[in-house]
Design a protein around this motif. Structure first.
Motif, PDB file in Angstrom:
ATOM      1  N   GLY A  16       0.821  -1.262  -0.110  1.00  0.00           N
ATOM      2  CA  GLY A  16       0.162  -0.235  -0.181  1.00  0.00           C
ATOM      3  C   GLY A  16       0.747   1.222  -0.097  1.00  0.00           C
ATOM      4  O   GLY A  16       0.250   2.357  -0.034  1.00  0.00           O
ATOM      5  N   PRO A  19       0.123   5.846   0.917  1.00  0.00           N
ATOM      6  CA  PRO A  19      -1.301   5.863   1.422  1.00  0.00           C
ATOM      7  C   PRO A  19      -1.643   5.125   2.528  1.00  0.00           C
ATOM      8  O   PRO A  19      -2.367   5.533   3.510  1.00  0.00           O
ATOM      9  N   ARG A  20      -1.186   3.827   2.698  1.00  0.00           N
ATOM     10  CA  ARG A  20      -1.224   3.115   3.884  1.00  0.00           C
ATOM     11  C   ARG A  20      -0.503   3.613   4.961  1.00  0.00           C
ATOM     12  O   ARG A  20      -1.348   3.727   6.128  1.00  0.00           O
ATOM     13  N   ALA A  23      -2.556   6.701   6.649  1.00  0.00           N
ATOM     14  CA  ALA A  23      -3.405   6.238   7.191  1.00  0.00           C
ATOM     15  C   ALA A  23      -3.011   5.399   8.691  1.00  0.00           C
ATOM     16  O   ALA A  23      -3.737   5.614   9.981  1.00  0.00           O
ATOM     17  N   THR A 186      -7.830   2.097   7.450  1.00  0.00           N
ATOM     18  CA  THR A 186      -7.727   1.319   6.185  1.00  0.00           C
ATOM     19  C   THR A 186      -6.691   1.073   5.519  1.00  0.00           C
ATOM     20  O   THR A 186      -5.699   1.850   5.474  1.00  0.00           O
ATOM     21  N   HIS A 188      -5.060   1.048   2.619  1.00  0.00           N
ATOM     22  CA  HIS A 188      -5.051   1.482   1.391  1.00  0.00           C
ATOM     23  C   HIS A 188      -4.127   0.541   0.587  1.00  0.00           C
ATOM     24  O   HIS A 188      -2.906   0.580   0.801  1.00  0.00           O
ATOM     25  N   GLY A 189      -4.700   0.173  -0.839  1.00  0.00           N
ATOM     26  CA  GLY A 189      -3.917  -0.514  -1.520  1.00  0.00           C
ATOM     27  C   GLY A 189      -3.433  -1.964  -1.320  1.00  0.00           C
ATOM     28  O   GLY A 189      -2.642  -2.625  -2.012  1.00  0.00           O
ATOM     29  N   ASP A 235     -10.241  -2.978   0.416  1.00  0.00           N
ATOM     30  CA  ASP A 235      -9.125  -3.019   1.466  1.00  0.00           C
ATOM     31  C   ASP A 235      -9.369  -3.654   2.650  1.00  0.00           C
ATOM     32  O   ASP A 235     -10.579  -3.486   3.103  1.00  0.00           O
TER      33      ASP A 235
END
Length: 246
Positions: A16, A19-20, A23, A186, A188-189, A235
């Motif tokens: 991710g 972005p991950r 978060a 989340t 993400h990815g 996700d």
């Protein structure tokens, strides 16, 4: 079990990326008291989250620690002079040295209850009175999003979730820590596609399905028969728990 020295090169891109990490860092900092001035990120990996912890709170001095040499090298490039190589079961820091301690995506990899207890105990030891320990829990369960991939994987041999929330809470209490909060974020990815899941299976991602064994190949065949081989499913959503040291 994956070799995290070998995994370091592809770790960020396969999980991710930024972005991950953003978060995760935002959720972790939501549980770290505003007055905290020092934070230890245990099993910091490549430092992609650790760097954001440092940047996300003015006046917070962040130290990273990881056992895999290749991870430490990458993290050190992101936080020069602030990363050490260390076993999370035997941290090279004094008692009560940090205002906050974090372990993101670690406890599920610890290999058993004895190790998880030791890690939680060390995090509690280096935490000052009044400080907070923040950790992810229920990592494996987070990846079950109710997809067709999960329906296939539901029949694989079960594994023990050593980072189950109720277990981590019991270990924290053993070391004098009290639950004080939780957060979710989340990944993400990280939505799985069938093709990516097969690749993960064949490189040892699933501990009860050793690569190359007939059972693992049976699951690979069933996953390869699913539609939309390259379409990521939803996700995962990860859970954080926070514990305070009185």
């Amino acid at each position: 079990m994956l070799d995290y020295d070998k995994e370091a090169e592809r770790y960020d891109a396969s999980r991710g990326g930024e972005p991950r990490a953003a978060a995760a860092a935002e959720a972790v900092l939501s549980l770290v008291p505003g007055q905290a001035r020092s934070l230890l990120d245990v099993a910091c990996g490549t430092g992609i989250v650790t760097r954001r912890l440092a940047a996300g709170r003015e006046g917070l001095r962040v130290t990273g620690a990881d056992l895999a040499s290749a991870m430490v090298r990458r993290a050190s490039a992101r936080l020069p002079g602030a990363v050490v190589r260390a076993d999370s079961r035997r941290l090279p820091f004094g008692d009560g040295e940090f205002d906050a301690v974090t372990s993101v995506w670690l406890l599920h990899l610890a290999g058993g209850a004895v190790n998880v207890r030791a890690i939680v105990g060390e995090c509690a030891r280096v935490l000052r009175p009044g400080g907070v320990y923040v950790t992810t829990v229920d990592k494996g369960a987070s990846h079950n999003v109710g997809s067709d991939i999960d329906a296939v994987l539901a029949t694989r041999p079960p594994s023990t979730a050593h980072d189950a929330a109720h277990l981590v809470e019991s270990y924290a209490r053993e070391h004098g820590l009290t639950p004080v909060g939780r957060a979710r974020f989340t990944g993400h990815g990280q939505g799985r596609s069938p093709r990516r899941t097969v690749a993960d299976l064949r490189r040892g991602w699933f501990v009860t399905l050793p690569p190359g064994e007939p059972l693992a190949e049976d699951f690979a065949t069933r996953l390869a028969a699913l539609p939309d081989q390259d379409r990521p499913r939803p996700d995962p959503v990860f859970t954080l728990r926070a514990f305070a040291k009185p």
